[in-house]
Design an enzyme around this catalytic site. Sequence first.
Site, PDB file in Angstrom:
ATOM      1  N   HIS A   1      53.882 -76.011  79.623  1.00 59.42           N
ATOM      2  CA  HIS A   1      52.925 -77.074  79.254  1.00 59.42           C
ATOM      3  C   HIS A   1      52.107 -77.468  80.497  1.00 59.42           C
ATOM      4  CE1 HIS A   1      51.416 -80.828  77.512  1.00 59.42           C
ATOM      5  NE2 HIS A   1      51.732 -81.404  78.664  1.00 59.42           N
TER       6      HIS A   1
ATOM      7  N   CYS B   1      34.127 -47.696  78.451  1.00 57.50           N
ATOM      8  CA  CYS B   1      34.655 -49.016  78.779  1.00 57.50           C
ATOM      9  C   CYS B   1      34.182 -49.495  80.150  1.00 57.50           C
ATOM     10  CB  CYS B   1      36.176 -48.990  78.726  1.00 57.50           C
ATOM     11  SG  CYS B   1      36.941 -50.539  79.245  1.00 57.50           S
TER      12      CYS B   1
ATOM     13  N   LYS C   1      32.136 -57.903  79.611  1.00 57.22           N
ATOM     14  CA  LYS C   1      33.003 -59.047  79.919  1.00 57.22           C
ATOM     15  C   LYS C   1      32.632 -59.670  81.256  1.00 57.22           C
ATOM     16  CE  LYS C   1      34.786 -57.786  76.152  1.00 57.22           C
ATOM     17  NZ  LYS C   1      33.857 -56.751  75.700  1.00 57.22           N
TER      18      LYS C   1
ATOM     19  N   GLY D   1      27.951 -57.571  63.083  1.00 61.46           N
ATOM     20  CA  GLY D   1      29.322 -57.229  63.426  1.00 61.46           C
ATOM     21  C   GLY D   1      29.782 -57.863  64.725  1.00 61.46           C
ATOM     22  N   TYR D   2      30.914 -57.349  65.216  1.00 61.38           N
ATOM     23  CA  TYR D   2      31.572 -57.970  66.363  1.00 61.38           C
ATOM     24  C   TYR D   2      30.821 -57.737  67.675  1.00 61.38           C
ATOM     25  CZ  TYR D   2      35.160 -58.472  62.830  1.00 61.38           C
ATOM     26  OH  TYR D   2      35.820 -58.791  61.672  1.00 61.38           O
ATOM     27  N   ILE D   3      30.199 -56.570  67.837  1.00 55.95           N
ATOM     28  CA  ILE D   3      29.387 -56.334  69.038  1.00 55.95           C
ATOM     29  C   ILE D   3      28.207 -57.298  69.061  1.00 55.95           C
ATOM     30  CG2 ILE D   3      27.861 -54.675  70.183  1.00 55.95           C
ATOM     31  CD1 ILE D   3      29.741 -52.463  69.320  1.00 55.95           C
ATOM     32  N   SER D   4      27.606 -57.501  67.899  1.00 58.50           N
ATOM     33  CA  SER D   4      26.488 -58.445  67.797  1.00 58.50           C
ATOM     34  C   SER D   4      26.907 -59.835  68.244  1.00 58.50           C
ATOM     35  CB  SER D   4      25.974 -58.506  66.356  1.00 58.50           C
ATOM     36  OG  SER D   4      25.492 -57.257  65.927  1.00 58.50           O
ATOM     37  N   LEU D   5      28.082 -60.269  67.820  1.00 59.11           N
ATOM     38  CA  LEU D   5      28.553 -61.607  68.168  1.00 59.11           C
ATOM     39  C   LEU D   5      28.759 -61.756  69.667  1.00 59.11           C
ATOM     40  CD1 LEU D   5      31.117 -62.399  65.321  1.00 59.11           C
ATOM     41  CD2 LEU D   5      28.735 -63.122  65.521  1.00 59.11           C
ATOM     42  N   GLU D   6      29.341 -60.735  70.302  1.00 60.25           N
ATOM     43  CA  GLU D   6      29.564 -60.821  71.748  1.00 60.25           C
ATOM     44  C   GLU D   6      28.244 -60.960  72.504  1.00 60.25           C
ATOM     45  OE1 GLU D   6      32.100 -57.878  73.432  1.00 60.25           O
ATOM     46  OE2 GLU D   6      33.853 -58.478  72.244  1.00 60.25           O
TER      47      GLU D   6
END
Length: 439
Positions: free
Chosen positions: A425, A42, A51, A165-170
């Site tokens: 709000h 991580c 990130k 997959g999801y890693i590809s999208l990031e």
Amino acid sequence: MHTQNLIIGFGKAGKTLAADLANHGQSVVLVEQNDQMYGGTCINIGCIPSKKLLVEGAKQHDFQAAMQAKNNLIPKLRAANFAKLDNMANVQVIHAQAQFQDEHTVILRGAQGEQTIRAERIFINTGATSNPLNVAGADHPRVHYSTEMLSLAERPERLVIIGGGYISLEFAFMYQQFGSQVTILDNSPVFLPREDRDIAEEMLRVLNSRQINVVQSIAINAFAEQGDGVVVQTNQGDFAADAVLVAIGRQPNTAALALENAGIATTERGFIATDAQCRVLGKDHIWAMGDVAGSPMFTYISLDDYRIVRDQLLGNGTRSRNDRATFPTTTFTEPPLSHIGMTETAAAQSGRSYKVLKLKTEAIPKAKILGQTDGLLKAIVDSESGEILGVTLFCAESHEIINLFKMAIDHKIPASYIKNQIFTHPTIAEGLNDLFAAA
């Protein structure tokens, strides 16, 4: 050398357990084969650097500046993780490769030579690594895996990502922010097969709006040299690239451990076989935690594995993996895609009576303020009890909001409570009033 506790791998579970046991007066030896991995995946090659690059990319779109910001951060985190344990009186950190000699004995090989450790208890937390793509030319210097993509020296003009997959999208969103032309090659005929079709279609629409091209039903045949770049040869033609990311899943880091010498069994996919308490099957004194044990590959799940093991050693022994049947996930796309519980597809297959609630992100005032109106919010609610069965939030700030629904589902807080909740709000969270209005 003898120790009460030998921990193999400096990941989230291993490092946290090491500190805890040491604070309880127990001796701990923590072994890590790679001195660039103190703190685990991580911190070094996963969540934090990716990130950081996504945040920097959104702010300034400057590849070199973003890489420098990431490079300034990660070594500090790594050093802090190392120092925290290395400075503890009862912990010895050893940089070496571990290999089982028998079920209580491990041979360590490192720069200081070879030594043998006999341990009363052993904990394996060695993580996972990217699955290789075994086709001709896969060793081309412009073919990378996720670790290398987090440290490229130059921004590729054309990036081809293999895997849908999801890693590809990031990575697709990350490099698109830096100005790369991104193409995703997915071997599946269905885009994001685990998602409901309305969510997958909205993600595909957002990708296309960013000029990220997605091609389904792709078979990779080979990689070939082309000038300063590389060509991906497929069943649907050639795709030229300056860099290729292979993101086709991950496999456990066990090859060097000689698990067979300790009689440690593995699953069909090669993960260490454990029970619900993370104990290695048939071994009362060996545990495996995190990715290497086949746990869902999130650092917070590795941390929960630590909690389960800790409860056996220092608690009342009631915790197990069965306690976390429902937990939130987020894919850090733009906007982020977050989910917990049942999808509509799963609810339909369950045979129970349910209703589907939807809200377009553009209906939320805060989304307009942020200029982030892409996406869709969706909830699945039991028609009879009002129980929240599942929530998918594809919207700005979803990675924060989804955590509310872990508590809601665990404690069976009804949808009507969310419908009538008072939210500040303007926030994305107040959109939940409208999402659950028909509950």
